[in-house]
Enzyme design. Structure first.
Site, PDB file in Angstrom:
ATOM      1  N   SER A 144       0.846  -1.187   0.000  1.00  0.00           N
ATOM      2  CA  SER A 144       0.000   0.000   0.000  1.00  0.00           C
ATOM      3  C   SER A 144       0.882   1.239   0.000  1.00  0.00           C
ATOM      4  CB  SER A 144      -0.889   0.004   1.251  1.00  0.00           C
ATOM      5  OG  SER A 144      -1.493   1.260   1.460  1.00  0.00           O
ATOM      6  N   TYR A 157      -2.910  -0.202  10.129  1.00  0.00           N
ATOM      7  CA  TYR A 157      -2.820  -0.558   8.707  1.00  0.00           C
ATOM      8  C   TYR A 157      -1.461  -0.153   8.149  1.00  0.00           C
ATOM      9  CZ  TYR A 157      -3.942  -0.631   3.705  1.00  0.00           C
ATOM     10  OH  TYR A 157      -3.939  -0.873   2.346  1.00  0.00           O
TER      11      TYR A 157
END
Length: 253
Positions: A144, A157
């Protein structure tokens, strides 16, 4: 034979029944691989399998909880039992919970870390013996932009994605002797169900993405098929431990 040909290869794509995972699975299937879509939502998986098969691909669904060691081991046994081998693992399953760090419970922290990071260890470890039997293998880890940029509402995250970069490098160096290449790719902002929820939860996100992106658009799942085929094929046999951004130039600005 083309170095991008995956005929005879068998792949597992976790979280492969939608979004980026399905885009990757479609690319692998189109290149000739038999693809197991591994996820929790069996109804959604059946729909995705039917979609790939209608396009001429060879697909199969298997239910898995990537945070559960026994479930992950059963996934690998099921796929190998059906196809006789395993050559490619795409660790794509992931979740996010968005809130300020002081509001996270310990249970929420562990839920994100277990799904987004520990699962990569569990799935890769379970696949390792099968790769050795096959004489080599390919592991692709979905990262990501959160591995590079901080976000005030996504501490666990982003921590998981940063940790995933180092885990990718560790596995790549440990298993190079076994002809196993391990790489990570980092999607930019992509138009998936996962990110549509984020757009709803983060005011102004769409406008900020468009204004900063040199390509002035969000990504789509199909944007990841080509790189996935490259990293899963013999064309990338000298590429390992790498992190590649697929973000329309977002990380350059």
């Amino acid at each position: 034979m083309s170095p991008f040909d995956l005929t005879g290869k068998v792949a597992i794509v976790t979280g492969g029944n939608g979004g980026i995972g399905l885009g990757i699975a479609r690319g692998l299937a189109n290149a000739g691989a038999a693809v197991a879509l591994a996820a929790r939502n069996e109804a959604k998986t059946r729909e995705a399998v039917a979609e790939l098969e209608a396009e001429g691909g060879h697909a199969f669904g298997v239910r898995v909880d990537v945070t559960d060691e026994a479930s992950v081991q059963a996934m690998v046994r099921t796929v190998v039992g059906r196809f006789g081998r395993l050559d490619i693992l795409v660790n794509n399953a992931g979740i996010n919970i968005r809130k300020p760090p002081e509001e996270f419970t310990l249970e929420e922290w562990h839920r994100v870390l277990d799904t987004d990071l520990t699962s990569i260890f569990l799935c890769s470890r379970a696949a390792y013996p099968e790769f050795k039997k096959a004489g080599g293998g390919k592991i692709l880890n979905t990262g990501s932009l959160g591995a590079l940029f901080a976000a005030p509402y996504a501490a666990p995250y982003n921590a998981s994605k940063g940790g995933m970069v180092q885990l990718t490098k560790c596995l790549a160096t440990a298993w190079a002797k076994d002809n196993i290449q391990v790489n990570a790719f980092h999607p930019g902002y992509t138009d998936t169900e996962f990110m549509r929820r984020a757009r709803d939860e983060v005011p102004g996100m769409h406008e900020k993405v468009i204004s900063r992106s040199p390509m002035k658009r969000w990504g789509v799942p199909e944007d990841f098929a080509g790189l996935a085929v490259f990293l899963a094929s013999s064309a990338s046999d000298f590429v390992t431990g790498a992190s590649i951004f697929i973000d329309g130039g977002f990380s350059c600005t």
